[in-house]
Structures are given as structure tokens and as C-alpha cells.
Design a protein around this motif. Structure first.
Motif, PDB file in Angstrom:
ATOM      1  N   LYS A   1     -45.973  -3.678  -6.972  1.00  0.00           N
ATOM      2  CA  LYS A   1     -45.600  -3.106  -8.270  1.00  0.00           C
ATOM      3  C   LYS A   1     -44.279  -2.340  -8.191  1.00  0.00           C
ATOM      4  O   LYS A   1     -43.731  -1.954  -9.224  1.00  0.00           O
ATOM      5  CB  LYS A   1     -46.713  -2.194  -8.782  1.00  0.00           C
ATOM      6  CG  LYS A   1     -47.964  -2.966  -9.219  1.00  0.00           C
ATOM      7  CD  LYS A   1     -49.010  -2.045  -9.826  1.00  0.00           C
ATOM      8  CE  LYS A   1     -50.208  -2.844 -10.314  1.00  0.00           C
ATOM      9  NZ  LYS A   1     -51.250  -1.976 -10.929  1.00  0.00           N
TER      10      LYS A   1
ATOM     11  N   ASN B   1     -41.597   0.939 -13.240  1.00  0.00           N
ATOM     12  CA  ASN B   1     -42.646   1.461 -12.353  1.00  0.00           C
ATOM     13  C   ASN B   1     -42.389   2.951 -12.085  1.00  0.00           C
ATOM     14  O   ASN B   1     -41.266   3.438 -12.234  1.00  0.00           O
ATOM     15  CB  ASN B   1     -42.715   0.654 -11.059  1.00  0.00           C
ATOM     16  CG  ASN B   1     -41.516   0.888 -10.153  1.00  0.00           C
ATOM     17  OD1 ASN B   1     -41.405   1.913  -9.484  1.00  0.00           O
ATOM     18  ND2 ASN B   1     -40.582  -0.069 -10.131  1.00  0.00           N
ATOM     19  N   PRO B   2     -43.427   3.713 -11.708  1.00  0.00           N
ATOM     20  CA  PRO B   2     -43.277   5.174 -11.552  1.00  0.00           C
ATOM     21  C   PRO B   2     -42.256   5.591 -10.507  1.00  0.00           C
ATOM     22  O   PRO B   2     -41.633   6.653 -10.641  1.00  0.00           O
ATOM     23  CB  PRO B   2     -44.685   5.641 -11.185  1.00  0.00           C
ATOM     24  CG  PRO B   2     -45.413   4.423 -10.723  1.00  0.00           C
ATOM     25  CD  PRO B   2     -44.828   3.290 -11.491  1.00  0.00           C
ATOM     26  N   LEU B   3     -42.072   4.802  -9.466  1.00  0.00           N
ATOM     27  CA  LEU B   3     -41.080   5.137  -8.454  1.00  0.00           C
ATOM     28  C   LEU B   3     -39.680   5.131  -9.066  1.00  0.00           C
ATOM     29  O   LEU B   3     -38.921   6.096  -8.921  1.00  0.00           O
ATOM     30  CB  LEU B   3     -41.143   4.133  -7.297  1.00  0.00           C
ATOM     31  CG  LEU B   3     -42.391   4.187  -6.423  1.00  0.00           C
ATOM     32  CD1 LEU B   3     -42.498   2.914  -5.582  1.00  0.00           C
ATOM     33  CD2 LEU B   3     -42.365   5.416  -5.516  1.00  0.00           C
TER      34      LEU B   3
ATOM     35  N   GLY C   1     -38.990   5.197 -12.250  1.00  0.00           N
ATOM     36  CA  GLY C   1     -38.950   6.183 -13.329  1.00  0.00           C
ATOM     37  C   GLY C   1     -38.700   7.593 -12.845  1.00  0.00           C
ATOM     38  O   GLY C   1     -38.198   8.437 -13.596  1.00  0.00           O
ATOM     39  N   SER C   2     -39.025   7.867 -11.581  1.00  0.00           N
ATOM     40  CA  SER C   2     -38.843   9.210 -11.024  1.00  0.00           C
ATOM     41  C   SER C   2     -37.402   9.508 -10.634  1.00  0.00           C
ATOM     42  O   SER C   2     -37.050  10.668 -10.406  1.00  0.00           O
ATOM     43  CB  SER C   2     -39.740   9.394  -9.794  1.00  0.00           C
ATOM     44  OG  SER C   2     -41.107   9.360 -10.140  1.00  0.00           O
TER      45      SER C   2
ATOM     46  N   ARG D   1     -44.990  12.866  -4.194  1.00  0.00           N
ATOM     47  CA  ARG D   1     -45.691  14.132  -4.450  1.00  0.00           C
ATOM     48  C   ARG D   1     -46.662  14.487  -3.323  1.00  0.00           C
ATOM     49  O   ARG D   1     -46.830  15.662  -2.980  1.00  0.00           O
ATOM     50  CB  ARG D   1     -46.429  14.041  -5.791  1.00  0.00           C
ATOM     51  CG  ARG D   1     -45.486  13.954  -6.988  1.00  0.00           C
ATOM     52  CD  ARG D   1     -46.217  14.065  -8.309  1.00  0.00           C
ATOM     53  NE  ARG D   1     -45.299  13.906  -9.427  1.00  0.00           N
ATOM     54  CZ  ARG D   1     -44.527  14.875  -9.910  1.00  0.00           C
ATOM     55  NH1 ARG D   1     -44.581  16.076  -9.365  1.00  0.00           N
ATOM     56  NH2 ARG D   1     -43.706  14.654 -10.919  1.00  0.00           N
TER      57      ARG D   1
ATOM     58  N   ASP E   1     -43.147  10.108  -8.211  1.00  0.00           N
ATOM     59  CA  ASP E   1     -44.477   9.580  -8.505  1.00  0.00           C
ATOM     60  C   ASP E   1     -44.711   8.290  -7.731  1.00  0.00           C
ATOM     61  O   ASP E   1     -43.939   7.331  -7.852  1.00  0.00           O
ATOM     62  CB  ASP E   1     -44.624   9.313 -10.005  1.00  0.00           C
ATOM     63  CG  ASP E   1     -44.585  10.595 -10.822  1.00  0.00           C
ATOM     64  OD1 ASP E   1     -45.138  11.613 -10.361  1.00  0.00           O
ATOM     65  OD2 ASP E   1     -43.981  10.589 -11.915  1.00  0.00           O
TER      66      ASP E   1
ATOM     67  N   LEU F   1     -46.807   4.797  -6.476  1.00  0.00           N
ATOM     68  CA  LEU F   1     -47.598   3.731  -7.076  1.00  0.00           C
ATOM     69  C   LEU F   1     -49.075   4.025  -6.830  1.00  0.00           C
ATOM     70  O   LEU F   1     -49.452   4.502  -5.756  1.00  0.00           O
ATOM     71  CB  LEU F   1     -47.243   2.382  -6.443  1.00  0.00           C
ATOM     72  CG  LEU F   1     -45.786   1.926  -6.556  1.00  0.00           C
ATOM     73  CD1 LEU F   1     -45.569   0.698  -5.681  1.00  0.00           C
ATOM     74  CD2 LEU F   1     -45.437   1.614  -8.009  1.00  0.00           C
ATOM     75  N   THR F   2     -49.918   3.724  -7.785  1.00  0.00           N
ATOM     76  CA  THR F   2     -51.347   3.947  -7.630  1.00  0.00           C
ATOM     77  C   THR F   2     -51.896   3.117  -6.474  1.00  0.00           C
ATOM     78  O   THR F   2     -51.661   1.911  -6.391  1.00  0.00           O
ATOM     79  CB  THR F   2     -52.090   3.576  -8.926  1.00  0.00           C
ATOM     80  OG1 THR F   2     -51.578   4.376  -9.998  1.00  0.00           O
ATOM     81  CG2 THR F   2     -53.582   3.823  -8.779  1.00  0.00           C
TER      82      THR F   2
ATOM     83  N   SER G   1     -44.996   3.185  -1.355  1.00  0.00           N
ATOM     84  CA  SER G   1     -44.166   4.136  -2.099  1.00  0.00           C
ATOM     85  C   SER G   1     -43.266   4.923  -1.154  1.00  0.00           C
ATOM     86  O   SER G   1     -42.098   5.184  -1.444  1.00  0.00           O
ATOM     87  CB  SER G   1     -45.052   5.091  -2.902  1.00  0.00           C
ATOM     88  OG  SER G   1     -45.840   4.386  -3.841  1.00  0.00           O
TER      89      SER G   1
END
Length: 218
Positions: free
Chosen positions: A125, A131-133, A135-136, A155, A162, A164-165, A171
Motif C-alpha cells: 500500500k 497513502n498515510p506515509l 500524506g505525512s 509514530r 503515520d 501503513l496499517t 513503513s
């Protein structure tokens, strides 16, 4: 018998010679298209991570014993941005390679993951748009982030990126590659020597339980 043996050796030699020549011809035929394909992929990646530009020049660096390429893009003779082809060896499935673009002020324009072998549906992802990475860090100056020992961190490791789940290892590799790109960008943009990133990501996992099937210790 002697004559037959000589004939066999001659035939085998002839077959080897023909096969070698064939391999050489195939290599000559394919080397140029392969080079063109790689160049096209690089150009496409540069276009995705940089502001509009006319041309680029490249500089090769070595950080943490890994090859890093910095492209300085110009438009009308003025620097339009920098793109760094970076990598990390800390991926859950192996090396992660990416192109990270910076504007002249050091803000991250975009990131394009060029190569990864992460777990499908988890670490993969990192390639997804938004994706959150990404987006950060997108649109931000990395020095303004919550750094750990002067570097970006997820984090879980004290930073503000942030993850990835269910894919913290992937990440961390992503962030490790971005840190290396950032170091290379600063070296070329400011003329300061590049220093090793020496990410602590692998050390962070030492006290975590063993990886579970379908997950990454997350």
C-alpha cells in the motif's frame, strides 16, 4: 577411435562457438531497448515527483554504502526542484527503491515507489496514491517534522509519520529511504557532504515478537 574423438571435440567446440555468438547477438539486440526502457521509466518518475522542468543533470552519491542519484531539474535556467532516486534495504520483502521530489525550498513534492516486494495488501500500500506515509510528508519541509535523532520516524518510533496499517516494517523502510533521499538532497542543494543515515529501524524491531504470517509484527 582417435579420429572420432577429435570429431566430437570439434563438433562440441563448434556448437559452443555458435551458442556464444548467438548470446552475443541477442545481447546486442536487447541492450539498447533495455536502456531505453530504463531511461523512459526514470523520465516518467521524474515527471511525477518534480514541478514542471526543462532538463535535469544528475549526480551520484553513496550513502550507507548504497547508490543514490540526485537529479537537479531546471526550467528557464533556474532550479525548479530536485529528485532523488533513493533506497532502503529494510523492507519486509527486500529492498525498497523510490524517487523523492523536492521543490527549491525543500518541500516534498511527491514520492514514487519504483520497486518493492512487500506483502500484498499490507506493505504494497506504500504505492497507493494518498497513502498515510506519503500524506505525512507531501508538501512539507522535513526539518519541520517531529524528528528522532534528526531523522523522520513513524509514530511507533517517536516521530509523526503515520505508518501503513499492519505494515510497520514496510513503513520504516519507506521512511528510511525518504531520510536517505533527504540527506542526498541537502548535500547537493547546499554543497554539504552527505552523511550516512544509519537508520535505527532494524534495531527498533529487536524486542518485538517474531513476524506472523500475513502481518509484520504490527
Amino acid at each position: 577411435m582417435e579420429s572420432t574423438l577429435k570429431n566430437m571435440v570439434a563438433v562440441l567446440f563448434g556448437i559452443t562457438l555458435v551458442a556464444s555468438a548467438g548470446v552475443g547477438v541477442v545481447n546486442m539486440i536487447t541492450v539498447e531497448p533495455i536502456a531505453q526502457s530504463k531511461q523512459a521509466a526514470t523520465t516518467a518518475a521524474l515527471t511525477e515527483v518534480l514541478p514542471p522542468f526543462d532538463e535535469t543533470t544528475s549526480e551520484e552519491l553513496t550513502i550507507d554504502e548504497m547508490p543514490i542519484t540526485v537529479y537537479t531539474a531546471t526550467k528557464g535556467g533556474v532550479v525548479a526542484g530536485y529528485a532523488v532516486q533513493s533506497m532502503s534495504k529494510l523492507g519486509f520483502g527486500g529492498a525498497v527503491r523510490m524517487m523523492v521530489g523536492f521543490d527549491p525550498d525543500g518541500r516534498v513534492v511527491n514520492i514514487n515507489v519504483l520497486e518493492q516486494t512487500e506483502t500484498p495488501g499490507l506493505g504494497t500500500k506504500m504505492c497507493d496514491e494518498g497513502n498515510p506515509l506519503l500524506g505525512s510528508v507531501k508538501g512539507q519541509r522535513l526539518e519541520d517534522k517531529q524528528l528522532v535523532d534528526g531523522k523522520l520516524a513513524v509514530r511507533k518510533d517517536g516521530g509523526d509519520v503515520d505508518a501503513l496499517t499492519a505494515a510497520t516494517i514496510s513503513s520504516r523502510a519507506y521512511v528510511d529511504a525518504v531520510n536517505r533521499a533527504w540527506m542526498a538532497y541537502k548535500s547537493v542543494a547546499t554543497g554539504t557532504p552527505a552523511t550516512d543515515v544509519a537508520s535505527g529501524a532494524s534495531q527498533q524491531t529487536n524486542n518485538e515478537p517474531a513476524a506472523q504470517e500475513g502481518g509484520q509484527n504490527e
